[in-house]
Design a protein around this motif. Structure first.
Motif, PDB file in Angstrom:
ATOM      1  N   ASN A   1       0.818  -1.207   0.000  1.00  0.00           N
ATOM      2  CA  ASN A   1       0.000   0.000   0.000  1.00  0.00           C
ATOM      3  C   ASN A   1       0.852   1.257   0.000  1.00  0.00           C
TER       4      ASN A   1
ATOM      5  N   TRP B   1       1.085   4.339  -2.531  1.00  0.00           N
ATOM      6  CA  TRP B   1       0.971   5.689  -1.959  1.00  0.00           C
ATOM      7  C   TRP B   1       2.077   6.615  -2.463  1.00  0.00           C
TER       8      TRP B   1
ATOM      9  N   PRO C   1      -1.279  13.171  -1.618  1.00  0.00           N
ATOM     10  CA  PRO C   1      -1.529  11.823  -1.087  1.00  0.00           C
ATOM     11  C   PRO C   1      -1.107  11.677   0.374  1.00  0.00           C
TER      12      PRO C   1
ATOM     13  N   GLY D   1      -3.752  10.474   3.140  1.00  0.00           N
ATOM     14  CA  GLY D   1      -3.416   9.250   3.855  1.00  0.00           C
ATOM     15  C   GLY D   1      -3.313   9.480   5.348  1.00  0.00           C
TER      16      GLY D   1
ATOM     17  N   THR E   1      -7.509   1.037  -2.913  1.00  0.00           N
ATOM     18  CA  THR E   1      -6.364   1.769  -3.454  1.00  0.00           C
ATOM     19  C   THR E   1      -6.143   1.468  -4.937  1.00  0.00           C
TER      20      THR E   1
ATOM     21  N   GLY F   1      -4.239   8.615  -1.554  1.00  0.00           N
ATOM     22  CA  GLY F   1      -3.976   8.684  -0.127  1.00  0.00           C
ATOM     23  C   GLY F   1      -4.585   7.532   0.662  1.00  0.00           C
TER      24      GLY F   1
ATOM     25  N   GLY G   1      -2.161   5.139   2.132  1.00  0.00           N
ATOM     26  CA  GLY G   1      -1.441   5.533   3.330  1.00  0.00           C
ATOM     27  C   GLY G   1      -2.155   5.194   4.618  1.00  0.00           C
TER      28      GLY G   1
END
Length: 383
Positions: free
Chosen positions: A12, A16, A44, A48, A75, A101, A104
């Motif tokens: 992830n 990100w 982002p 996040g 995502t 984001g 994150g």
């Protein structure tokens, strides 16, 4: 479970961080200013960060078994949007980066999941290992530009989307919450309000805003800094960013392990002091080899260790039923700490044609944090 959670965090974070290595490319192709480029890589980060607050509370309620596949699957959408459609204009990139984001927020899923699987005496190390998943940004730094050169602008986005899809399926089938996990009662807003009243929440938030925020800010802005300040090529700058990230990644479990042995307060004081000294030295823009390299790698190790120590502090002081909510707030503070510095660096450079003022401000902030940690090190903790 620790390995699977760490892999999910890394994947992830890979997604990100996709925009950062391509920042110089977008700047040239779309004619962006320094501020617009900084905004592009910062969006982002802030989304996040703020997204960790509700995601942490939802993880307390539904568990990591549900939330990890959900965040990973969500995502995929912005990754494909940017890769296929959104890379042709700044507004589209900002929209895609906003939803990027979501990746994150995976951090706020993994901390309560991992925390519940380990006894208190081992949580610092376990959370440090999980935190090493932030090395997903290194994957992005090392692979994004080469993949664009080998294929085209869509290539890294398609590969990342495929990896996220495979992980979402694997996590849905294999991932488990710790035995005996009891979902808290009451609304998510009430749990967040309770977490917000805990002293550990704001103490850890302030530290993490500097420690992890500093790591995020430097890692996402480093390619721009090196290209502008030292005239490096895009590929060379991205590779050096990857080195920075790898040093920070290795140091994070080290910070957790040292916290288990010596206490998180001592580790934080030593780490933040090192950040201050290194940032002060880099403010004078020394020669990249060897002094500039030494200062940046020192900051990487110190920020990584401080990030690991921060969540050893959370594991020690936060009530078990509120770890997810506390993690969400603390994680948001860390992400927001990474949002502001890239913008400031862009503003400082446009105003003074130098990044020195921004690094001097980091040094002063680190010094103030050392004094704060020392002052509160022996503060009585709630039972």
């Amino acid at each position: 479970m620790l390995g699977l959670a760490t892999a999910g965090f890394a994947l992830n974070f890979w997604a990100w961080a996709l925009l950062s290595p391509l920042g110089p490319l977008f700047k040239e192709d779309l004619g962006l200013t320094a501020f617009q480029q900084a905004l592009l890589v910062a969006v982002p980060v802030v989304v996040g960060a703020l997204g960790r607050i509700p995601v942490g509370a939802l993880t307390d309620r539904f568990g990591g078994r549900v939330m990890f596949p959900a965040v990973s699957a969500a995502t995929i959408v912005p990754v494909l949007f940017i890769g296929l459609f959104g890379h042709t204009s700044l507004p589209a990139l900002l929209v895609g980066g906003f939803f990027l984001g979501i990746g994150g927020t995976a951090f706020a899923v993994g901390v309560p999941l991992v925390n519940a699987w380990f006894p208190p005496r081992r949580r610092g190390m376990a959370l440090g290992v999980f935190g090493a998943g932030m090395g997903g940004t290194a994957i992005s730094a090392l692979t994004t530009v080469p993949l664009v050169k080998a294929g085209n602008i869509t290539t890294p986005f398609l590969i990342t989307a495929a990896a996220l899809a495979l992980y979402a399926v694997l996590a849905a089938v294999v991932l488990r919450d710790a035995p005996g996990r009891v979902a808290p009662t009451g609304s998510a807003l009430r749990r967040l309000a309770t977490a917000a009243r805990l002293p550990i929440t704001w103490r850890a938030s302030a530290i993490y805003a500097l420690a992890f925020g500093g790591y995020v800010a430097l890692s996402v802005y480093l390619p721009t800094y090196l290209r502008t300040g030292y005239a490096l090529t895009q590929a060379d700058a991205a590779n050096r960013m990857a080195g920075f990230v790898l040093f920070a990644v290795v140091a994070r479990p080290l910070g957790g392990w040292l916290s288990d042995r010596f206490g998180p307060d001592r580790v934080l004081v030593a780490s933040l002091a090192a950040v201050g000294v290194a940032a002060a030295g880099q403010a004078f823009t020394p020669l990249l080899v060897p002094l500039g390299t030494i200062t940046f790698l020192t900051m990487a190790v110190a920020l990584g260790a401080a990030s690991g120590a921060t969540f050893a502090l959370v594991a020690r002081d936060a009530p078990a039923a509120h770890v997810g909510a506390v993690t969400g707030i603390v994680g948001a503070a860390g992400g927001l700490g990474g949002f502001v510095p890239p913008l400031l660096m862009g503003v400082f450079y446009e105003a003074f044609q130098s990044y020195g003022p921004g690094l001097a401000l980091l040094a002063l902030t680190a010094g103030a944090a050392v004094l704060g940690v020392r002052a509160l090190a022996h503060h009585p903790r709630p039972v």
